[in-house]
Each structure stands twice: as structure tokens, then as C-alpha cells.
Motif scaffolding. Sequence first.
Motif, short mmCIF file in Angstrom:
data_model
loop_
_atom_site.label_atom_id
_atom_site.label_comp_id
_atom_site.label_asym_id
_atom_site.label_seq_id
_atom_site.Cartn_x
_atom_site.Cartn_y
_atom_site.Cartn_z
N SER A 140 -75.75 55.41 107.14
CA SER A 140 -76.76 56.22 107.82
C SER A 140 -77.16 57.45 107.00
CB SER A 140 -76.27 56.65 109.20
OG SER A 140 -75.11 57.47 109.08
N ASN A 141 -76.21 58.00 106.25
CA ASN A 141 -76.50 59.19 105.45
C ASN A 141 -75.55 59.21 104.25
OD1 ASN A 141 -76.98 61.72 104.37
ND2 ASN A 141 -77.18 62.70 106.37
N ALA A 142 -75.96 58.57 103.18
CA ALA A 142 -75.09 58.41 102.00
C ALA A 142 -74.73 59.73 101.36
CB ALA A 142 -75.76 57.49 100.99
N ASP A 143 -75.62 60.73 101.45
CA ASP A 143 -75.30 62.04 100.87
C ASP A 143 -74.14 62.71 101.61
OD1 ASP A 143 -77.26 61.84 98.90
OD2 ASP A 143 -78.80 62.73 100.18
N THR A 144 -74.17 62.63 102.93
CA THR A 144 -73.07 63.19 103.72
C THR A 144 -71.79 62.41 103.46
OG1 THR A 144 -74.63 63.89 105.42
CG2 THR A 144 -72.32 63.74 106.08
N SER A 145 -71.90 61.10 103.37
CA SER A 145 -70.74 60.27 103.04
C SER A 145 -70.15 60.68 101.70
CB SER A 145 -71.15 58.80 103.00
OG SER A 145 -70.08 58.00 102.59
N PHE A 146 -71.02 60.93 100.73
CA PHE A 146 -70.57 61.34 99.40
C PHE A 146 -69.78 62.65 99.46
CE2 PHE A 146 -71.25 63.63 95.40
CZ PHE A 146 -70.70 62.73 94.51
N ILE A 147 -70.24 63.59 100.26
CA ILE A 147 -69.55 64.89 100.39
C ILE A 147 -68.15 64.70 100.96
CG2 ILE A 147 -69.57 67.09 101.64
CD1 ILE A 147 -72.71 66.95 101.36
N TYR A 148 -68.04 63.94 102.05
CA TYR A 148 -66.73 63.71 102.66
C TYR A 148 -65.81 62.91 101.73
CZ TYR A 148 -68.33 65.42 107.21
OH TYR A 148 -68.79 66.21 108.24
N THR A 149 -66.35 61.89 101.09
CA THR A 149 -65.54 61.06 100.20
C THR A 149 -65.08 61.85 98.98
OG1 THR A 149 -66.73 59.12 100.98
CG2 THR A 149 -65.49 58.86 98.95
N SER A 150 -65.95 62.68 98.44
CA SER A 150 -65.59 63.52 97.28
C SER A 150 -64.46 64.47 97.63
CB SER A 150 -66.80 64.33 96.80
OG SER A 150 -67.80 63.49 96.32
N GLU A 151 -64.53 65.06 98.80
CA GLU A 151 -63.48 65.99 99.22
C GLU A 151 -62.16 65.25 99.41
OE1 GLU A 151 -61.49 69.47 100.26
OE2 GLU A 151 -63.35 69.12 99.16
N ALA A 152 -62.21 64.07 100.00
CA ALA A 152 -60.99 63.28 100.18
C ALA A 152 -60.39 62.88 98.83
CB ALA A 152 -61.28 62.03 101.01
N LEU A 153 -61.24 62.48 97.89
CA LEU A 153 -60.77 62.13 96.55
C LEU A 153 -60.14 63.33 95.85
CD1 LEU A 153 -60.47 60.08 94.26
CD2 LEU A 153 -62.82 60.58 93.60
N ARG A 154 -60.76 64.51 96.00
CA ARG A 154 -60.21 65.73 95.41
C ARG A 154 -58.82 66.03 95.97
NH1 ARG A 154 -59.24 70.64 96.50
NH2 ARG A 154 -60.15 70.60 98.58
N LEU A 155 -58.67 65.92 97.29
CA LEU A 155 -57.37 66.17 97.92
C LEU A 155 -56.33 65.14 97.44
CD1 LEU A 155 -58.31 67.06 101.61
CD2 LEU A 155 -57.26 68.58 99.91
N ALA A 156 -56.72 63.88 97.34
CA ALA A 156 -55.79 62.83 96.87
C ALA A 156 -55.35 63.11 95.43
CB ALA A 156 -56.45 61.46 96.97
N GLU A 157 -56.29 63.56 94.61
CA GLU A 157 -55.94 63.90 93.22
C GLU A 157 -55.01 65.11 93.18
OE1 GLU A 157 -59.90 64.21 91.63
OE2 GLU A 157 -59.89 62.12 90.95
N ASN A 158 -55.22 66.07 94.07
CA ASN A 158 -54.32 67.24 94.14
C ASN A 158 -52.91 66.83 94.54
OD1 ASN A 158 -56.36 68.96 93.38
ND2 ASN A 158 -56.74 69.77 95.43
N LEU A 159 -52.81 65.83 95.43
CA LEU A 159 -51.49 65.33 95.83
C LEU A 159 -50.87 64.45 94.76
CD1 LEU A 159 -52.01 64.30 99.58
CD2 LEU A 159 -50.73 66.25 98.70
N ASP A 160 -51.68 64.01 93.80
CA ASP A 160 -51.26 63.12 92.72
C ASP A 160 -50.64 61.84 93.29
OD1 ASP A 160 -51.11 62.45 90.03
OD2 ASP A 160 -49.06 63.22 89.83
N ASP A 161 -51.33 61.27 94.30
CA ASP A 161 -50.88 60.05 94.95
C ASP A 161 -51.78 58.90 94.50
OD1 ASP A 161 -50.57 57.88 96.75
OD2 ASP A 161 -49.91 59.24 98.34
#
Length: 190
Positions: free
Chosen positions: A55-76
Amino acid sequence: MKAYFIFLILIILFYFPAAGQNTFTDSLKKELIRASSDTQKITLLRRLGEAYNFSNADTSFIYTSEALRLAENLDDPFLISKMQTQMCATLAIKGNFLLALNYGLTALKYFEQSNDSINMAYCMGTLQLLYKEMGDYDRVIKNERESGDFRDRILKSSSRDAVYVYAYDKANLPDSVLFYSKKLSFSALN
């Protein structure tokens, strides 16, 4: 009678949420505010990204980017790969095929190394959709053949036949479309 009608209208207006509201995403956002651990936040951000993907790929991109950043910070590596798969889907919808392919193939490599068959199948399916969006139907067919034996253990073979019918149709190979359409029809009867 007029007062009853007005009262009924008011109840309807206040009882039902507005058409523009999405109670599912609203509840995920509220949960995200209350989430205490990064792992919970990643899960909620991923679900929000999935909810907005079409429905809104730009909003999806923002949420997914933040989740990826957090996952990388956890180094999981597992969470990173899950989010890379989601990023592949989001970027494919946005039309950034090259970056989407990079994320998808990186995630697939991790899932293969860790023998995570469920997430590997999900990632393969995401890559299939990416190749379809790219119009690379030869790659869809090749990928389906390579991954077919593995995915047959997880999915019904009729799913594979449906992919073949679609890809061969787009590749303008009518004999192959006919062959797999017959297989698909036969498997539906059994």
C-alpha cells in the motif's frame, strides 16, 4: 422518530472506525512504543514493513530500514537475514531491483549455510517475485528448476507447476505452458 434516527447515526459514526484508519497497523505502532527490547522492536518494525509493503512502499522501506539497522546493531545474523529478505521485497516493489537482488542473495546465502529450510523457502519465493518483477522469466524458470527439489519437500508440487505456467507464458513458450497447465489441472483433480 427524528431523534431516534439522529441517535442511530451518531452511534454508527462513533462505533465504527473511520475508513482511513487501519486498526492493525495502529495497534502495532502502539506496541512498538511500549516495546522494551530491540528484538521486540525488530519484530514489530518487520510486521509494520510487511503491512505497508503493497500500500505504501516508502513507509515500508522506512520501517524495514530501521529494523535492519537494529538487527545489525545486535549483530544477529538470523535477524539480519530476515530483514534482508524483507528489504528485498520492499525494494523490488519500489523498483530498485539491483539492491533488492543484493539483499535477497545475501539473505539466501545465510539461510543455506544455517540449513534454515523455512526461511530459505521464503527467501527463494521473494527472489522469484523479484525476478518476475524484473521481467527475467528465463531466470525465474532456471531458479525454479534449481530450487524445485528443495521446495518440493516444503510446498506442493502444484505450486511449482503454477510458477512454470506463469513464467513460460511470460517467456512466450506456449508448448511449455500447455504441458504444465495440464499437470496443474491433473494435480487439482487428485
